[in-house]
Write a protein that holds these residues in place. Sequence first.
Motif, mmCIF file in Angstrom:
data_model
loop_
_atom_site.group_PDB
_atom_site.id
_atom_site.type_symbol
_atom_site.label_atom_id
_atom_site.label_comp_id
_atom_site.label_asym_id
_atom_site.label_seq_id
_atom_site.Cartn_x
_atom_site.Cartn_y
_atom_site.Cartn_z
ATOM 1 N N PRO B 50 -2.120 17.336 -59.393
ATOM 2 C CA PRO B 50 -0.737 17.757 -59.284
ATOM 3 C C PRO B 50 0.278 16.847 -60.216
ATOM 4 N N CYS B 85 -4.244 25.402 -55.281
ATOM 5 C CA CYS B 85 -3.817 24.868 -53.888
ATOM 6 C C CYS B 85 -4.966 24.822 -52.836
ATOM 7 N N LYS B 99 2.764 30.171 -53.707
ATOM 8 C CA LYS B 99 2.999 28.777 -54.213
ATOM 9 C C LYS B 99 3.147 28.770 -55.675
ATOM 10 N N SER B 175 10.823 28.101 -55.076
ATOM 11 C CA SER B 175 10.138 26.427 -55.045
ATOM 12 C C SER B 175 8.605 26.378 -55.104
ATOM 13 N N SER B 177 4.930 25.435 -56.210
ATOM 14 C CA SER B 177 4.513 23.832 -56.561
ATOM 15 C C SER B 177 3.581 23.882 -57.882
ATOM 16 N N ARG B 207 10.740 17.555 -59.171
ATOM 17 C CA ARG B 207 9.866 18.076 -58.087
ATOM 18 C C ARG B 207 8.428 17.992 -58.062
ATOM 19 N N VAL B 209 6.492 19.678 -59.881
ATOM 20 C CA VAL B 209 5.634 20.750 -60.133
ATOM 21 C C VAL B 209 4.855 20.621 -61.303
ATOM 22 N N THR B 210 3.615 21.201 -60.879
ATOM 23 C CA THR B 210 2.375 21.315 -61.964
ATOM 24 C C THR B 210 2.634 22.478 -62.875
#
Lengths: 265, 329
Positions: B50, B85, B99, B175, B177, B207, B209-210
């Motif tokens: 992540p 995920c 996601k 939003s 991830s 955030r 984020v990956t």
Amino acid sequence: MLQAYWYITKMKLLVNLTYRFEVFTSVATNLILMLASVFLWQTAYKGGSGSVESLSLQDITTYTILSIIISTIFVCDVQNTIYYKIREGQIVTDFYRPIPLFACYLAEDIGEMLSSLLNRALPLVVFASIFFGIPWPASFGSFLLFLPSCLLSYAILWLLSALIGLIAFWVMELGNMGNVKDAIVRVLSGSIVPLWFFPESVQTVSKFLPFQYTYQTPLGIYIGNTSMSEALTSMAVQAVWIAVLYLILAAGWARTKKKTLIQGG
Amino acid sequence: METVIEVKDLVKEYIIVKKESGLRGSIKSLLFPKKTKFNGVNGISFSIAPGEIVGYIGPNGAGKSTTIKMLTGILHPTSGSIKVCGISPQADRKAVVRKLGVVFGQRTQLYWDLRLGESFELLCRIYQIDQQAYDDNLAILTDVLKLQEFINTPVRQLSLGQRMRGDIAAAMLHSPSVLFLDEPTIGLDADAKHAIRNFIKEINRTRGVTVILTTHDLDDVEQLCSRIIVVNNGKLVEDGPIGSIIHKLTPHRLLVVELHEPADDLTTPHATVIKQEGLKIWYQFEKESISASELIAALSQKLPIQDISVKEPNVEDAIREVYKTTATR
Ligand SMILES: Nc1ncnc2c1ncn2[C@@H]1O[C@H](COP(=O)(O)OP(=O)(O)OP(=O)(O)O)[C@@H](O)[C@H]1O
Ligand SMILES: [Mg+2]
């Protein structure tokens, strides 16, 4: 989710209402088609004994006019949408959204159907009434049956179109199979010439195909060529076809997802 | 180690129908298609933690887009496993794509007939984003990506750079991830590239984020990625921090020396002359065996040096090295 579909439908409707020129050409083409068909029938009936197969000239005129009008409303763009999206690789963007893709295409087609109702079908009704008088239904009852039957017809047509779209996921080389399907539907649905005018053998075979249940069934009900019980039976058959086609589509789609052909990086 | 993406022995086999030329050829290949199989992706494994920004790079046709399509559930792998995920995108596409944010630089997920803002509205409904969250998110995205000027323009009238910014905003509305960007800077001017790079850094920092990014613009890689995965011919060739990959692939540096008068003997035991132009000489040396200052000291004893500069190999050199050594099929 429903909100999403409704938004798609609404936007498609609004966008389509702004296309004026396309509407004009569509109305003009269909009007010419309508005039030509009705004159052809009038000529055909002049030579004969007045009525063929218990259909009066008035009946067949109404049938033809209505057929052309509902054909402008029965929007099944799904086959073309899928074909071009696959061809151009654009289909990928529909795959990574958490929403079923066929349902979105249906929502689009419904939006287009609603706009066609306003800007294509309505003008045709007006023109037809001016040229040939208002194409009344046989009775109020037949009109009431005609409406649900039309909805069922549309479901059959749309599912057929979606199935054609599915083929594009497998073979691109065949080109757009939609044109072939459309030609078959046009003839075997009775949209141009009712199947009652066809040889007995064709009629028998046709009973076991879905096509005649798309145009001939609702139109037959409208002009009162089918009795109440016959009408209900036909509508039951329509429902069966919807179930069958839906199952085929669902099964086919489940398999297709695993083998999707995607063009281009 | 915690991972967001876990890929094991990923293979994607493509079936290619060979077309023959001429009318006879095309009829023949329509009736009896000659099918050959080849692996667009050929056994790739990696995992991503992540918050990483990973550059997924390789020459044209290396299998980058194919990999991204499998990671995002668009294509099914021929074999191998994927977990994004913790979920397989093939088993539960809808759960995974919620996601993910995805941008394919060459395509748009925006709706051609709608205005940009209307496209966002639709996505809001598709992802069932809470209205408050949507408004906040859109405000931030509009601000960072500078969408104000064209948010009411129909998508089909947007310029490439505007469209790309719109597409990136669209991918971030819910939003996600993990963000997949397949050539997000293709065809953009310096300003637009800058805006997009800043945006990527920003969402990564704030955030967590990956980001998985494919690109042919190595500036993107240098400025954004802490780690790169290099693929060629469907196979993984390198995976690691940028610095160590450069170091490993290009262990030498260059020393450029400019003399103020010609000298006879240019040789030195510590470096090799690879190029000479008038009074300018390029020395190549291994950074393991001698430091730049030692080399300069040694050279200045025997040469009339006027000017001197050291060139570090960059990502581009390293990548070229990879492409060279893993020859194409
Ligand atoms: N639908 C397809 N059918 C057959 N072969 C395909 C298909 N899509 C991609 N390929 C092949 O698979 C290989 C990998 O393609 P991919 O699009 O993943 O490359 P890429 O790394 O994204 O390249 P680029 O940098 O040019 O975008 C290429 O050799 C390509 O020709
Ligand atoms: Mg690519």
